[in-house]
Write an enzyme that holds these catalytic residues in place. Structure first.
Site, PDB file in Angstrom:
ATOM      1  N   VAL A   1     -10.642  52.677  67.043  1.00 26.44           N
ATOM      2  CA  VAL A   1     -10.001  53.464  66.338  1.00 26.44           C
ATOM      3  C   VAL A   1     -10.271  54.851  66.459  1.00 26.44           C
ATOM      4  O   VAL A   1     -11.410  54.935  66.525  1.00 26.44           O
ATOM      5  CB  VAL A   1      -9.992  52.924  64.636  1.00 26.44           C
ATOM      6  CG1 VAL A   1      -8.967  53.720  64.153  1.00 26.44           C
ATOM      7  CG2 VAL A   1      -9.913  51.327  64.386  1.00 26.44           C
TER       8      VAL A   1
ATOM      9  N   TYR B   1     -25.525  47.688  67.126  1.00 28.91           N
ATOM     10  CA  TYR B   1     -24.030  47.891  66.304  1.00 28.91           C
ATOM     11  C   TYR B   1     -23.396  46.457  66.171  1.00 28.91           C
ATOM     12  O   TYR B   1     -22.843  46.114  65.196  1.00 28.91           O
ATOM     13  CB  TYR B   1     -23.351  48.969  66.948  1.00 28.91           C
ATOM     14  CG  TYR B   1     -22.132  49.205  66.270  1.00 28.91           C
ATOM     15  CD1 TYR B   1     -21.770  49.933  65.158  1.00 28.91           C
ATOM     16  CD2 TYR B   1     -20.847  48.483  66.878  1.00 28.91           C
ATOM     17  CE1 TYR B   1     -20.763  50.092  64.588  1.00 28.91           C
ATOM     18  CE2 TYR B   1     -19.563  48.842  66.177  1.00 28.91           C
ATOM     19  CZ  TYR B   1     -19.697  49.465  65.209  1.00 28.91           C
ATOM     20  OH  TYR B   1     -18.309  49.523  64.530  1.00 28.91           O
TER      21      TYR B   1
ATOM     22  N   THR C   1     -11.483  57.695  65.377  1.00 27.31           N
ATOM     23  CA  THR C   1     -12.230  58.472  64.245  1.00 27.31           C
ATOM     24  C   THR C   1     -13.349  59.010  64.753  1.00 27.31           C
ATOM     25  O   THR C   1     -13.638  59.213  65.922  1.00 27.31           O
ATOM     26  CB  THR C   1     -12.706  57.199  63.176  1.00 27.31           C
ATOM     27  OG1 THR C   1     -13.737  56.793  63.943  1.00 27.31           O
ATOM     28  CG2 THR C   1     -11.574  56.432  63.003  1.00 27.31           C
TER      29      THR C   1
HETATM   30  N1  LIG Z   1     -13.581  53.746  64.597  1.00 29.78           N
HETATM   31  C1  LIG Z   1     -13.584  52.316  65.158  1.00 29.78           C
HETATM   32  O1  LIG Z   1     -13.194  52.271  66.640  1.00 29.78           O
HETATM   33  C2  LIG Z   1     -14.254  51.240  64.413  1.00 29.78           C
HETATM   34  C3  LIG Z   1     -14.760  51.351  63.197  1.00 29.78           C
HETATM   35  N2  LIG Z   1     -15.273  50.335  62.575  1.00 29.78           N
HETATM   36  C4  LIG Z   1     -16.192  50.484  61.210  1.00 29.78           C
HETATM   37  O2  LIG Z   1     -15.289  50.920  60.354  1.00 29.78           O
HETATM   38  C5  LIG Z   1     -16.315  51.734  59.548  1.00 29.78           C
HETATM   39  C6  LIG Z   1     -15.835  53.269  59.111  1.00 29.78           C
HETATM   40  O3  LIG Z   1     -15.869  53.826  60.488  1.00 29.78           O
HETATM   41  P1  LIG Z   1     -14.886  55.200  60.900  1.00 29.78           P
HETATM   42  O4  LIG Z   1     -13.955  55.563  60.113  1.00 29.78           O
HETATM   43  O5  LIG Z   1     -14.468  54.688  62.352  1.00 29.78           O
HETATM   44  O6  LIG Z   1     -16.134  56.193  60.970  1.00 29.78           O
HETATM   45  P2  LIG Z   1     -16.089  57.648  60.534  1.00 29.78           P
HETATM   46  O7  LIG Z   1     -17.296  58.108  61.077  1.00 29.78           O
HETATM   47  O8  LIG Z   1     -14.927  58.362  60.545  1.00 29.78           O
HETATM   48  O9  LIG Z   1     -16.240  57.706  58.836  1.00 29.78           O
HETATM   49  C7  LIG Z   1     -17.354  56.916  58.340  1.00 29.78           C
HETATM   50  C8  LIG Z   1     -17.554  57.621  56.767  1.00 29.78           C
HETATM   51  O10 LIG Z   1     -18.618  56.697  56.432  1.00 29.78           O
HETATM   52  C9  LIG Z   1     -19.349  57.896  55.768  1.00 29.78           C
HETATM   53  N3  LIG Z   1     -20.825  57.340  55.789  1.00 29.78           N
HETATM   54  C10 LIG Z   1     -21.630  57.206  56.784  1.00 29.78           C
HETATM   55  N4  LIG Z   1     -22.986  56.800  56.504  1.00 29.78           N
HETATM   56  C11 LIG Z   1     -22.909  56.600  55.158  1.00 29.78           C
HETATM   57  C12 LIG Z   1     -23.771  56.195  54.186  1.00 29.78           C
HETATM   58  N5  LIG Z   1     -25.169  56.134  54.465  1.00 29.78           N
HETATM   59  N6  LIG Z   1     -23.602  56.217  53.026  1.00 29.78           N
HETATM   60  C13 LIG Z   1     -22.379  56.629  52.511  1.00 29.78           C
HETATM   61  N7  LIG Z   1     -21.271  56.870  53.250  1.00 29.78           N
HETATM   62  C14 LIG Z   1     -21.673  57.110  54.669  1.00 29.78           C
HETATM   63  C15 LIG Z   1     -19.377  58.958  56.753  1.00 29.78           C
HETATM   64  O11 LIG Z   1     -19.744  60.187  55.980  1.00 29.78           O
HETATM   65  C16 LIG Z   1     -17.953  58.944  56.828  1.00 29.78           C
HETATM   66  O12 LIG Z   1     -17.115  59.368  55.805  1.00 29.78           O
HETATM   67  C17 LIG Z   1     -17.528  51.519  59.817  1.00 29.78           C
HETATM   68  O13 LIG Z   1     -18.214  50.509  59.261  1.00 29.78           O
HETATM   69  C18 LIG Z   1     -17.372  51.142  61.475  1.00 29.78           C
HETATM   70  O14 LIG Z   1     -18.498  50.459  62.008  1.00 29.78           O
HETATM   71  C19 LIG Z   1     -15.195  49.131  62.983  1.00 29.78           C
HETATM   72  C20 LIG Z   1     -14.160  48.846  64.258  1.00 29.78           C
HETATM   73  C21 LIG Z   1     -13.912  49.799  64.909  1.00 29.78           C
HETATM   74  C1  LIG Z   2     -18.725  51.869  71.194  1.00 34.07           C
HETATM   75  C2  LIG Z   2     -17.590  52.100  70.265  1.00 34.07           C
HETATM   76  C3  LIG Z   2     -17.501  51.278  69.202  1.00 34.07           C
HETATM   77  C4  LIG Z   2     -16.563  51.947  68.347  1.00 34.07           C
HETATM   78  C5  LIG Z   2     -16.480  51.215  66.867  1.00 34.07           C
HETATM   79  C6  LIG Z   2     -16.217  49.743  67.111  1.00 34.07           C
HETATM   80  O1  LIG Z   2     -16.805  48.894  66.418  1.00 34.07           O
HETATM   81  C7  LIG Z   2     -15.127  49.316  68.156  1.00 34.07           C
HETATM   82  C8  LIG Z   2     -15.171  48.045  68.692  1.00 34.07           C
HETATM   83  C9  LIG Z   2     -14.085  47.728  69.182  1.00 34.07           C
HETATM   84  C10 LIG Z   2     -13.786  46.626  70.452  1.00 34.07           C
HETATM   85  C11 LIG Z   2     -14.864  46.043  70.681  1.00 34.07           C
HETATM   86  C12 LIG Z   2     -14.644  44.779  71.653  1.00 34.07           C
HETATM   87  C13 LIG Z   2     -15.601  43.651  72.082  1.00 34.07           C
HETATM   88  C14 LIG Z   2     -15.193  42.905  73.127  1.00 34.07           C
HETATM   89  C15 LIG Z   2     -15.583  41.825  73.716  1.00 34.07           C
HETATM   90  O2  LIG Z   2     -16.559  41.373  73.128  1.00 34.07           O
HETATM   91  C16 LIG Z   2     -14.466  40.731  73.674  1.00 34.07           C
HETATM   92  O3  LIG Z   2     -15.035  39.692  74.273  1.00 34.07           O
HETATM   93  C17 LIG Z   2     -14.304  40.209  72.039  1.00 34.07           C
HETATM   94  C18 LIG Z   2     -13.366  39.138  71.986  1.00 34.07           C
HETATM   95  C19 LIG Z   2     -13.162  38.754  70.617  1.00 34.07           C
HETATM   96  C20 LIG Z   2     -11.722  37.847  70.576  1.00 34.07           C
HETATM   97  O4  LIG Z   2     -12.136  36.617  70.403  1.00 34.07           O
HETATM   98  O5  LIG Z   2     -10.922  38.286  70.993  1.00 34.07           O
END
Ligand SMILES: NC(=O)C1=CN([C@@H]2O[C@H](COP(=O)(O)OP(=O)(O)OC[C@H]3O[C@@H](n4cnc5c(N)ncnc54)[C@H](O)[C@@H]3O)[C@@H](O)[C@H]2O)C=CC1
Ligand SMILES: CCCCCC(=O)/C=C/C=C\C=C\C=C\[C@@H](O)[C@@H](O)CCCC(=O)O
Length: 258
Positions: A186, A151, A188
Site C-alpha cells: 500500500v 517484519y 504509505t
Molecule cells: N504500507 C504497506 O504496504 C502495508 C502496511 N501494513 C501494515 O499496516 C500498518 C500501518 O502501516 P502504514 O499505514 O503503511 O504505515 P505509516 O507509516 O503510513 O503509518 C503508521 C502509523 O503508525 C504510527 N506509529 C508508528 N510507531 C508507533 C508506535 N510505537 N506507537 C504508536 N503509533 C506508532 C506512525 O506514527 C504512523 O502514524 C502497519 O502495521 C504495517 O505493518 C501491512 C501491509 C502492507
Molecule cells: C518490504 C515492504 C513491505 C511493505 C509492507 C507490507 O507489509 C507489504 C507486504 C506486501 C506483500 C508481501 C508479499 C509476500 C509474498 C509472498 O511471500 C507470497 O508467497 C505470499 C503468498 C500468500 C498467498 O497465499 O497468496
C-alpha cells in the site's frame, strides 16, 4: 453491526492505513479515539476531522504502543470520554530490520499490549459490552518477504495471535471477536521508506521493488473496506482478510482436526 454511536480506538491513526480506517469508521457513525506517537500529524488530522464529523466524535491521544502504561492511560481516557470501547484497530506498525527488536516490540508486542488493555474495557467478564478487535498483519503474515525476515515474523505472529485469541475469547466468554487484516503493498510512508530500513538485507531492496511491481499496489479504500467488513460482520471471528490487487478474500487455513 451498525456503527452508529459505537466507540473505536485506532492505533497508528495519524497516517496511512490507520487514518483511512479512522475516516471510514467516522463516515459510518462511530466515535474514534486516534492514538499515535506522532503528535503533530495526529493533532492536525483531528482538526480536519472535527470540521467534517464534529468535535465530540474524535479524540487524539498521544500514545506509544511500546509503553503499556501509555496504552492503559489512553484506553481509560477513550472509555471515559466516549462511554466504553466497542472496537479496537491495532494498526500501529513499523518496518525496520536494523532496529529489529523495536520492530518486534511495536508490531507484535504492541498488538498484544493493545488487545489485553482493551479487554479490560471490552470483555463481558470485566463489565464491558463485548465488541471486535482487528489486528493489522500483512500479506507478509502469510508468505515470506525475503528482504525483511523480522517484519515477516511479526506479521505471521499477529495472524497466529489473532486466531488463538479468537478461540480463547469464545472459550472464555469475552464476547469479543478477533480478526486480522492482511494487505499487500500500500502506498504509505512505511512503503516509501523501505530502502533505508532493510538493514543487513539492503541488497534485496531492488528485488522487493520488483516484487511490489509484480503484485501491484492495493488501493487504500479496498484496505479500509476490508477492515470495515470484519468489524460489521458479526459472523467473522478468527478470520484473516487478504487484500491484494488481484485477491480480496478471507483466507482458508488447513484444518488439523480429524
Ligand atoms: N504500507 C504497506 O504496504 C502495508 C502496511 N501494513 C501494515 O499496516 C500498518 C500501518 O502501516 P502504514 O499505514 O503503511 O504505515 P505509516 O507509516 O503510513 O503509518 C503508521 C502509523 O503508525 C504510527 N506509529 C508508528 N510507531 C508507533 C508506535 N510505537 N506507537 C504508536 N503509533 C506508532 C506512525 O506514527 C504512523 O502514524 C502497519 O502495521 C504495517 O505493518 C501491512 C501491509 C502492507
Ligand atoms: C518490504 C515492504 C513491505 C511493505 C509492507 C507490507 O507489509 C507489504 C507486504 C506486501 C506483500 C508481501 C508479499 C509476500 C509474498 C509472498 O511471500 C507470497 O508467497 C505470499 C503468498 C500468500 C498467498 O497465499 O497468496
Amino acid at each position: 453491526m451498525s456503527l452508529t454511536g459505537k466507540t473505536a480506538v485506532v492505533t497508528g491513526a495519524a497516517m496511512g492505513i490507520g487514518r483511512a480506517v479512522t475516516e471510514l469508521l467516522l463516515q459510518h457513525g462511530a466515535k474514534v479515539a486516534l492514538l499515535d506517537v506522532n503528535e503533530t500529524a495526529g493533532k492536525s488530522l483531528v482538526e480536519v476531522l472535527d470540521k467534517l464529523y464534529g468535535r465530540e466524535r474524535t479524540l487524539f491521544l498521544s500514545c506509544d504502543v511500546e509503553s503499556e502504561e501509555q496504552i492503559k492511560a489512553a484506553f481509560l481516557k477513550a472509555a471515559e470520554t466516549f462511554g466504553g470501547i466497542d472496537i479496537l484497530f491495532n494498526n500501529a506498525g513499523v518496518l525496520n530490520e536494523d532496529r529489529w527488536e523495536r520492530t518486534v516490540s511495536i508490531n507484535l508486542m504492541g498488538v498484544i499490549r493493545g488487545s489485553y488493555a482493551a479487554l479490560e474495557h471490552m470483555s463481558k467478564l470485566s463489565g464491558g459490552r463485548g465488541g471486535v478487535i482487528i489486528n493489522t498483519s500483512s500479506l507478509a503474515g502469510l508468505g515470506p518477504l525475503p528482504s525483511c525476515p523480522v517484519y515477516t515474523a511479526t506479521k505471521h505472529a499477529v495472524v497466529g495471535f489473532t486466531r488463538a485469541m479468537a478461540a480463547a475469547s469464545v472459550a472464555s466468554g469475552y464476547g469479543v471477536r478477533f480478526n486480522a487484516l492482511c494487505p499487500g503493498f500500500v502506498q504509505t510512508d512505511l512503503f516509501s521508506a523501505i530502502e533505508s530500513n532493510l538493514g543487513r538485507f539492503a541488497h534485496l531492496a531492488a528485488a522487493t521493488q520488483q516484487l511490489a511491481e509484480h503484485f501491484g499496489l492495493v488501493g487504500m479504500c479496498d484496505v479500509a473496506e476490508a477492515a470495515l467488513d470484519m468489524v460489521t460482520d458479526e459472523t467473522k471471528n478468527g478470520e484473516v482478510f487478504l487484500v491484494s490487487p488481484k485477491r480480496k478474500e478471507y483466507v482458508n487455513f488447513p484444518s488439523f482436526v480429524q
